[in-house]
Enzyme design. Structure first.
Site, short mmCIF file in Angstrom:
data_model
loop_
_atom_site.label_atom_id
_atom_site.label_comp_id
_atom_site.label_asym_id
_atom_site.label_seq_id
_atom_site.Cartn_x
_atom_site.Cartn_y
_atom_site.Cartn_z
N LYS A 264 -2.65 -4.88 -5.44
CA LYS A 264 -4.11 -5.02 -5.38
C LYS A 264 -4.72 -4.21 -4.24
O LYS A 264 -5.83 -3.72 -4.35
CB LYS A 264 -4.52 -6.48 -5.31
CG LYS A 264 -4.24 -7.19 -4.00
CD LYS A 264 -4.68 -8.65 -4.13
CE LYS A 264 -4.79 -9.34 -2.80
NZ LYS A 264 -5.11 -10.76 -2.92
N ARG B 105 -5.94 -21.91 0.80
CA ARG B 105 -6.61 -21.07 -0.18
C ARG B 105 -6.27 -21.74 -1.51
O ARG B 105 -6.70 -22.86 -1.72
CB ARG B 105 -6.18 -19.60 -0.08
CG ARG B 105 -7.18 -18.67 -0.79
CD ARG B 105 -6.82 -17.21 -0.74
NE ARG B 105 -5.66 -16.90 -1.56
CZ ARG B 105 -5.20 -15.66 -1.77
NH1 ARG B 105 -5.82 -14.64 -1.21
NH2 ARG B 105 -4.15 -15.44 -2.53
C1 LIG Z 1 -1.01 -14.66 -3.80
C2 LIG Z 1 -0.70 -13.46 -2.99
N1 LIG Z 1 0.59 -13.17 -2.76
C3 LIG Z 1 0.94 -12.06 -2.05
C4 LIG Z 1 -0.01 -11.22 -1.53
C5 LIG Z 1 0.44 -10.00 -0.76
O1 LIG Z 1 0.20 -10.19 0.61
P1 LIG Z 1 0.60 -9.05 1.66
O2 LIG Z 1 -0.21 -7.86 1.31
O3 LIG Z 1 0.26 -9.63 2.98
O4 LIG Z 1 2.06 -8.81 1.51
C6 LIG Z 1 -1.36 -11.52 -1.71
C7 LIG Z 1 -2.42 -10.69 -1.12
O5 LIG Z 1 -2.68 -9.63 -1.46
C8 LIG Z 1 -1.71 -12.65 -2.48
O6 LIG Z 1 -2.98 -12.95 -2.74
#
Ligand SMILES: Cc1ncc(COP(=O)(O)O)c(C=O)c1O
Length: 371
Positions: free
Chosen positions: A39, A134
């Site tokens: 994302k 969250r």
């Molecule tokens: C549910 C969830 N898991 C994992 C991630 C990944 O987090 P990070 O970019 O800190 O590894 C995110 C955020 O982007 C998330 O919303």
């Protein structure tokens, strides 16, 4: 159609691939698999391709559009919707995601109906709220929740997960990980369902992972920021062996003049409703870059040369050029934090340029790019 953009994100696919290899190898040593979280890069197919070619088998994103994008680009992976679906997008979820994260029984009932209607069985991972506040089912409600899900046709629970350091900044400590492991073991035993994914968190789990002797039942992490920016996310410390400069934001100078450091006149609100204050530095070289909040989260940019961002509006960013001699047409390079990365990769006004660095590329060359 836009055919030229004066700002861009440069994406070094070689460094990106290296980060993926290092992380897969690191977490693989304790048998933890990785979902690549796309994302932050808007599900960009060229990036997803590198993740998959280096060994990531599962791509996770919070936007159906991004999942569809990567799928349409023929990226061969299992696709995960990383947040609980909206009721308005149930059909799209069934058609575009192999697995979705879920926290609401009303949503799962609709997923079940849509799975049956489309003859597309759907897998779900239940998110548990372990304190970050969250998303998530409260641990005390989990048994009841699972009892309600199990009879629903077309739906299979394939895992549980928890998210940390997202909204509340709560750390994924040894104790939290042990609790999540116990919950998983309890579910597997009580309901006799094997959990393929016991997903302990994200890039914030690095310190726990490095310190722990016993990962318990945790067998998966969902990683975005560490892959892209090379750091863990509790203190934003660089992870050894990772590149922190996979992404470079480049903007062009559109004005460069000696001017006062203080505005001249009575002060009211600025374009964004703030009443700004500036330090008095006398006359300075004020340089304007032709980008603003419509292009990138300017507060998430760090210049790679000794200059300072003084402020920005929707389409201008004002710089104290200090001792540099930046002039109109010069390009300036910046590091991006996660917010800046997310915004720049999502902005249609910012070009995306893919590069393949070689061992000979010097850092100095990449700091100030002069056209
Ligand atoms: C549910 C969830 N898991 C994992 C991630 C990944 O987090 P990070 O970019 O800190 O590894 C995110 C955020 O982007 C998330 O919303």
């Amino acid at each position: 159609m836009i055919d030229f953009m004066s700002s861009r994100v440069e994406i070094d696919l070689v460094k990106l691939g290296k980060n993926v290899e290092v992380l897969l190898n690191l977490y693989g040593k304790k048998k933890i698999g990785i979902m690549g979280v796309t994302k932050g890069v808007c599900g960009t197919a060229e990036i997803a391709e590198v993740l998959v070619s280096k060994g990531i088998r599962i791509l996770a994103d919070s936007k159906i559009d991004n999942l569809r994008n990567m799928h349409d680009a023929n990226i061969k992976a299992e696709y995960v919707l990383l947040k609980t679906p909206s009721l308005s997008e149930i059909d799209l979820v069934i058609k575009n995601a192999d697995i979705s994260f879920n926290t609401e029984i009303a949503v799962i009932r609709c997923l079940s109906a849509a799975a049956m209607k489309n003859e597309l069985p759907h897998k779900i991972i239940l998110m548990v709220d372990m304190g970050d506040l969250r998303e998530g089912i409260l641990p005390a409600d989990l048994d009841r929740f699972i009892q309600d899900v199990l009879p629903l046709p077309g739906i299979t629970i394939v895992g549980i997960g928890a998210n940390f350091a997202c909204l509340g900044g709560v750390k994924p400590t040894e104790a939290k990980m042990r609790t999540l492991s116990s919950l998983a073991e309890h579910i597997e035993e009580k309901f006799e369902i094997p959990l393929t994914y016991i997903s302990g968190g994200n890039s914030a789990n690095y310190n726990w992972f490095m310190a722990t002797d016993d990962i318990g039942a945790i067998n998966n992490l969902r990683i975005g920021e560490a892959i892209f920016l090379g750091c863990e996310t509790l203190g934003r410390t660089k992870i050894p062996g990772l590149c922190t400069d996979v992404f470079t934001f480049v903007a062009e100078v559109i004005e460069s003049k000696m001017k006062a450091s203080l505005p001249d006149g009575e002060i009211g609100q600025n374009a964004f409703g703030d009443t700004p204050q500036f330090p008095d530095r006398g006359q300075i070289r004020r340089v304007i870059l032709g980008v603003g909040c419509q292009d990138v989260l300017v507060s998430g940019l760090t210049p790679r040369i000794d200059i300072e961002i003084l402020g920005s509006s929707s389409d201008h960013t004002i710089i104290d050029a200090k001792k540099t001699d930046l002039k109109v047409g010069d390009e300036v390079a910046f590091d991006l934090n996660y917010g800046a990365l997310l915004s720049a990769m999502t902005s249609p006004y910012v070009d995306k340029k893919f590069i393949q660095s070689t061992a000979n590329d010097s850092q100095a060359e990449q700091n100030v790019l002069i056209k």
